[in-house]
Design an enzyme around this catalytic site. Structure first.
Site, mmCIF file in Angstrom:
data_model
loop_
_atom_site.group_PDB
_atom_site.id
_atom_site.type_symbol
_atom_site.label_atom_id
_atom_site.label_comp_id
_atom_site.label_asym_id
_atom_site.label_seq_id
_atom_site.Cartn_x
_atom_site.Cartn_y
_atom_site.Cartn_z
ATOM 1 N N ASP A 52 7.581 5.992 3.413
ATOM 2 C CA ASP A 52 8.749 5.099 3.348
ATOM 3 C C ASP A 52 9.781 5.655 2.363
ATOM 4 O OD1 ASP A 52 7.362 4.555 1.038
ATOM 5 O OD2 ASP A 52 7.226 2.387 1.346
ATOM 6 N N SER A 53 9.482 6.836 1.775
ATOM 7 C CA SER A 53 10.502 7.556 1.009
ATOM 8 C C SER A 53 11.642 7.971 1.937
ATOM 9 C CB SER A 53 9.901 8.789 0.317
ATOM 10 O OG SER A 53 9.166 9.575 1.237
ATOM 11 N N ASP A 91 3.504 5.182 6.554
ATOM 12 C CA ASP A 91 3.550 4.066 5.609
ATOM 13 C C ASP A 91 3.872 2.764 6.311
ATOM 14 O OD1 ASP A 91 2.948 4.894 3.019
ATOM 15 O OD2 ASP A 91 4.958 5.683 2.670
ATOM 16 N N LYS A 121 -0.771 3.939 5.925
ATOM 17 C CA LYS A 121 -0.975 3.886 4.465
ATOM 18 C C LYS A 121 -0.375 2.592 3.944
ATOM 19 C CE LYS A 121 1.293 6.810 1.428
ATOM 20 N NZ LYS A 121 2.117 5.895 0.607
ATOM 21 N N GLU A 123 0.201 0.266 0.177
ATOM 22 C CA GLU A 123 0.179 0.316 -1.285
ATOM 23 C C GLU A 123 -0.561 -0.901 -1.840
ATOM 24 O OE1 GLU A 123 4.145 0.734 -2.886
ATOM 25 O OE2 GLU A 123 4.537 2.559 -1.722
ATOM 26 N N GLU A 190 -0.543 8.074 -7.441
ATOM 27 C CA GLU A 190 0.803 8.539 -7.810
ATOM 28 C C GLU A 190 1.065 8.334 -9.298
ATOM 29 O OE1 GLU A 190 3.913 7.241 -5.182
ATOM 30 O OE2 GLU A 190 5.503 8.019 -6.485
HETATM 31 O O1 KIV Z 1 6.681 7.508 0.732
HETATM 32 C C1 KIV Z 1 6.210 8.555 0.264
HETATM 33 O O2 KIV Z 1 6.782 9.644 0.392
HETATM 34 C C2 KIV Z 1 4.963 8.463 -0.474
HETATM 35 C C3 KIV Z 1 4.516 9.685 -1.222
HETATM 36 C C4 KIV Z 1 5.341 9.867 -2.431
HETATM 37 C C5 KIV Z 1 3.072 9.654 -1.537
HETATM 38 O O3 KIV Z 1 4.337 7.459 -0.483
#
Ligand code: KIV
Length: 272
Positions: A52-53, A91, A121, A123, A190
């Site tokens: 989600d980055s 994510d 994934k 969190e 992280e």
């Molecule tokens: O969203 C992302 O890129 C991440 C990584 C930094 C692990 O969760």
């Protein structure tokens, strides 16, 4: 340094556990589109994270919170069309799994069905246990994410190193044990102290993949655009830049502008 690597035609969640068992480090990188994913997969990266980055890197938001489930599915399906070997993890975005476990499962199913991804994934630890269990019960592989969890940035207030104090470190260790017991196939840690990350990696049998978590874990993940030096305003200590693409691309594009203005481009050979 050359590395002993077993050949995997296609990476699965089982391959990752196998790599940990045999001491082979796992490489993971983000990708959000077809062209980049094709290069990342072709370079034999084991896991591609549609993170989600994308909210920061692709859309220019300050945090990861605004990206939607539909947008994540769009990015993930573009990545899936590019890959031959990597495991693709996506994510679950903020707001798509926190309110109740049924919604979490619906979100995970949409990602799997509409993008063709291989895993999701989430969190968090015990506080989202019902959601994690429900997704796992549906046969969807889940990767955990502990330590600095950017979807909770407004709770933390800053992006500084997490779990430096004993209480938070103990909670993180308990959460890692919980995620392993629940059936997660791997965990991202992280921005936490390297010693703590190593301790966690040694205490569980599933792979621990670090970002800013030192070298004592089972693999590393970075944001692709950071590694390539495209996000030049971001320079945390954990980041190793392998290129300075921001400057290289700016120079190339400036050269193109000059060539157009000076009528150097196109030349006789570049026309019909
Ligand atoms: O969203 C992302 O890129 C991440 C990584 C930094 C692990 O969760």
């Amino acid at each position: 340094m050359s590395v002993a690597k077993k050949e995997y035609k296609r990476i699965t969640v089982k391959s990752l556990v196998d790599m940990k068992k045999h001491g082979e480090k796992i490489s993971m990188l983000t990708a959000y589109d077809y062209s980049m994913a094709k290069i990342v997969d072709g370079a034999d990266v084991d896991v591609i994270l549609v993170g989600d980055s994308a909210s920061n890197v692709m859309a220019g938001h300050e945090t990861t919170l605004p990206i939607t489930l539909d947008q994540m599915i769009y990015h993930a399906s573009s990545v899936i069309r590019a890959i031959n070997r990597a495991l693709v993890v996506v994510d679950l975005p903020f707001g798509s799994y926190q309110s109740d476990p049924k919604e979490a499962l619906r979100s995970a199913i949409r990602i799997m069905k509409e993008s063709g991804a291989h895993a999701v994934k989430l969190e968090g630890g015990k506080e989202i246990k019902e959601s994690i269990k429900r997704i796992l019960n549906a046969g969807i592989p889940v990767m955990g994410h502990l330590g600095l969890t950017p979807q909770s940035i407004y709770k933390f207030g800053t992006y500084t190193v997490r779990a430096k104090e004993e209480e938070e470190a103990n909670k993180l260790k308990e959460d890692a044990q919980f995620l392993e017991k629940a059936g997660c196939f791997a965990i991202v840690l992280e921005k936490i102290p390297a010693k703590l990350a190593e301790e966690v990696a040694q205490s569980v049998s599933i792979p621990i993949i670090g970002i800013g978590a030192g070298n004592g874990v089972d693999g590393q993940v970075l944001v692709l655009h950071d590694l390539l030096g495209m996000t030049h305003e971001f320079h945390p200590r954990f980041l190793r830049r392998y290129m300075n693409l921001y400057d290289d691309m700016t120079n190339a594009i400036s050269q193109y502008v000059n060539d157009v203005k000076s009528k150097d481009f196109p030349s006789d050979e570049e026309q019909y």
